[in-house]
Write an enzyme that holds these catalytic residues in place. Structure first.
Site, PDB file in Angstrom:
ATOM      1  N   VAL A 176       0.912  -1.087   0.196  1.00  0.00           N
ATOM      2  CA  VAL A 176      -0.268   0.110  -0.071  1.00  0.00           C
ATOM      3  C   VAL A 176       0.821   1.236   0.107  1.00  0.00           C
ATOM      4  CG1 VAL A 176      -1.960  -0.937   1.089  1.00  0.00           C
ATOM      5  CG2 VAL A 176      -0.251  -0.176   2.565  1.00  0.00           C
ATOM      6  N   ASP A 177       2.146   1.028   0.032  1.00  0.00           N
ATOM      7  CA  ASP A 177       2.999   2.333  -0.259  1.00  0.00           C
ATOM      8  C   ASP A 177       3.659   2.387  -1.354  1.00  0.00           C
ATOM      9  OD1 ASP A 177       4.772   0.146  -0.010  1.00  0.00           O
ATOM     10  OD2 ASP A 177       5.622   0.540   1.710  1.00  0.00           O
ATOM     11  N   ASP A 178       4.787   3.182  -1.443  1.00  0.00           N
ATOM     12  CA  ASP A 178       5.326   3.092  -2.803  1.00  0.00           C
ATOM     13  C   ASP A 178       6.235   2.322  -3.250  1.00  0.00           C
ATOM     14  OD1 ASP A 178       3.615   5.218  -3.604  1.00  0.00           O
ATOM     15  OD2 ASP A 178       4.702   6.973  -2.682  1.00  0.00           O
TER      16      ASP A 178
END
Ligand code: WTA
Length: 650
Positions: free
Chosen positions: A519-521
């Site tokens: 859910v992050d980069d």
């Protein structure tokens, strides 16, 4: 329960009722549970009364985790001497299968002991002491796990750098831990490609020297199979075989505190440069041993094949340490799954009678494409358990793995975990947990996953949220090397009192976990973790590139592929040669595995009014899903979207 048999209890947990009871015990009384596991290993001195001390909440002071403090042990001793004392000295510890058919080798536990000690003696003569960092930049030859164990023997902290990283990336890691010694190899073949590793190391050392850090010794294994030229041209260079082979085969073991560092391993985060994940000795050791025993039902003498490279965490825990801690035989494979043809893996399984095969979904999808005949040409009758790791496995690949490769008789262990967690966190057990294709199923003993909403509230029952953990498990990382503040900020600040994994997950009505991805980069390309920020900073090293934003988009084989949006200087055009030059920047700064598949021109990037790039929107454009862009009202300039859609195919 007699604690002498406790590993066997974990190994033979064979019903859901047994799993439930053991799991309950592990979370209700973790100290006692893990002490029973730890007693199965050799401790030179016992730990003090407190098995576990921890603080996960940044508001209560420093985030801190300690298992078995005061206990003294040694990883190499537990991997080697413990087996020799159990009468396994003549048993094979490692089998090596070379890149080309017919290249092979093996080492018994006794031979391993001699090789590890000789190299440990060399390290000592090179001035390496307890707690010093040693960089290992080696291909998949047996010297790689030998090097890790030699460091462990004398208490040096190894930092293995995957031999696909570029010289820039290697230099960055060298400078990060100020290593004085590098262990490497002249050259290697991977598939039909010749790779000059020593050249990469030379460049990295020169680069480090320019930044005032001198590498004192570069020990180079000469790969005679390649008739490589004389690579030893620098004064720091040493010839591995000539230096090491003549050294004594005995070396004193350095007894380490349970919380002394064992290794660090760099991994990608959502921002900034790679993070030096630091693992310590005691907790990591027992967890590697216990998960291997339990998840792979591993017994002494089992032939276990983990296809991961030792440059990644999977190769640390499940190719090197875990199998040796269980007295198994572990395969080190130098080549690639489709060379000389797509039957190579199944050929190796038959050749060595592999019981457990552990690989990544991306490899399975790639092999599935070649058709079933390559699989069926081999018997695979030795196989009992299959495993996957690295990314969510799609149900089609799962079915193929289970039905075609395993002929419906080998359970598939879909193991979810991370460099940071050190070992399996959410995983089936072969005899106790019923599988569901695509689900990593249930938590391992002692692991307490929770799903949180964006306000940090725990979601119960069926739910989808941020995957976090409430309490420590023995093999969790203790810090980021020389940056404890970043450790706290990256993992413990988003949700106070929890470790945040960076992944999202769903829990179904049966309590099973389904990982939905990062859910992050952070992107996941062929099971490799790559940070968007790293690729972007590589792209902007190109003189014509003023800004770049990259996203991962779905790819049928690799899981994700990298799509880059670049803003060039006024009057510069994105020609094919500029595209190639941009890709070359990424290859040079990180390595070929991080190269973008697509590069598109972006006169401007979609940003919020405060200047933050909205990657969510870029992901939709790159995936041709602009119909479902969602809310774009926070964009500083909404017309950017139409321009990017228009330029997409140009
Ligand atoms: C992903 C690899 C779904 C996940 C051991 C995690 C998975 C990242 C699985 C860690 C799995 C790993 N199902 N996703 N079974 N295993 N991942 O640090 O996004 O290289 O956060 O460790 O891989 O990657 P790392």
């Amino acid at each position: 329960m007699n604690s002498d048999d406790f590993m066997d209890v974990l190994r033979t947990c064979c019903s859901r009722e047994q799993y439930d009871a053991l799991y309950r015990e592990s979370v209700e009384d973790p100290q006692n549970f893990w002490a029973k596991v730890a007693r199965e290993f050799h401790w030179e001195e016992p730990w003090k009364s407190n098995v576990l001390a921890f603080n996960f909440n940044v508001d209560n002071g420093k985030v801190d985790v300690s298992w078995f403090a005061g206990g003294k042990t040694n990883m190499a001793w537990n991997c080697i001497e413990r087996n020799i004392q159990n009468g396994c000295g003549e048993q094979t510890a490692f089998i090596w299968e070379g890149n080309n058919l017919g290249e092979e080798g093996k080492k018994t536990y006794l031979e391993l002991q001699a090789d590890v000690n000789r190299l440990a003696n060399w390290l000592k003569s090179a001035g390496v002491k307890k707690n010093d960092a040693v960089i290992i930049y080696l291909p998949m030859i047996m010297e790689l796990p030998v090097a890790m164990l030699a460091c462990a023997r004398i208490g040096a902290v190894h930092s293995v750098v995957f031999a696909g990283f570029s010289s820039e990336a290697l230099a960055q890691r060298l400078l990060g831990c100020k290593a004085k010694v590098v262990l490497t190899c002249s050259a290697v073949m991977r598939g039909s490609k010749h790779i000059n590793l020593k050249g990469v190391v030379d460049e990295a050392c020169d680069f480090a020297a320019a930044k005032d850090h001198a590498v004192d010794h570069c020990l180079c294994f000469i790969n005679a199979r390649l008739n490589s030229d004389n690579h030893l041209t620098q004064s720091r260079d040493k010839h591995w075989q000539n230096e090491v082979d003549q050294l004594p085969r005995d070396c004193e073991t350095e007894w380490m505190d349970a919380e002394d560092p064992l290794f660090m391993l760099y991994t990608s985060g959502s921002t900034g440069s790679p993070k030096g994940v630091l693992h310590t000795t005691g907790g990591y050791m027992i967890y590697a041993g216990a998960t291997c025993a339990s998840v792979f039902n591993m017994r002494q003498g089992d032939v276990f094949w983990c296809t991961a490279d030792c440059g990644w965490i999977t190769g640390h825990t499940y190719l090197t340490y875990g199998p040796l801690l269980n007295g198994a035989t572990s395969i080190v494979f130098e080549g690639v799954p489709n060379y000389p043809d797509a039957g190579r893996c199944w050929n190796i399984i038959d050749k060595y009678k592999v019981k457990t095969f552990y690989t990544a979904p991306t490899a399975l999808r790639a092999l599935q494409r070649y058709g079933d005949d390559f699989v069926k040409a081999y018997k695979r009758s030795s196989l009992k358990i299959l495993g996957t790791v690295g990314e969510p496995i799609n149900p089609e690949a799962w079915q193929w793995y289970f039905n075609v490769v395993g002929e419906g008789r080998c359970p598939v262990m879909d193991t979810w975990w991370q460099t940071e967690t050190g070992g399996h966190m959410i995983t089936p057990l072969p005899l106790a947990i019923e599988q569901k294709p695509g689900s990593a199923t249930l938590p391992f003993f002692g692991v307490e996953p929770v799903l949180l909403n964006e306000n940090g509230v725990e979601l119960l029952d069926e739910a989808e949220g941020y995957l976090c953990f409430k309490t420590p498990w023995p093999s969790m990382f203790r810090t980021l090397f020389a940056d404890h503040q970043r450790y706290e900020e990256s993992y413990f600040s988003m949700f106070k009192g929890y470790y945040f994994s960076g992944d999202g997950a769903k829990r179904d009505a049966d309590g099973y976990y389904w990982i939905t991805g990062r859910v992050d980069d952070v992107m996941n390309v062929s099971g490799h973790r790559i940070g968007t920020a790293e690729v972007e900073s590589a792209l902007v090293t190109h003189a014509e590139c003023v800004e770049a934003a990259v996203v991962g988009i779905d790819h049928p084989i690799k899981g994700q592929s990298i799509y880059a949006f670049v803003t060039l200087r006024e009057s510069c055009e994105l020609t094919n040669s500029t595209r190639k030059a941009l890709v070359d920047c990424v290859r040079a700064m990180i390595g070929p595995f991080a190269a973008p598949d697509t590069i598109q021109r972006a006169p401007a990037l979609p940003k919020t009014r405060s200047g933050k790039i909205m990657r969510r929107i870029l992901r939709k454009i790159a995936s041709r899903e602009e119909e479902s862009l969602g809310d774009t009202s926070t964009l500083a300039d909404p017309t950017v979207v139409d321009t990017l859609v228009e330029l997409r195919d140009k």
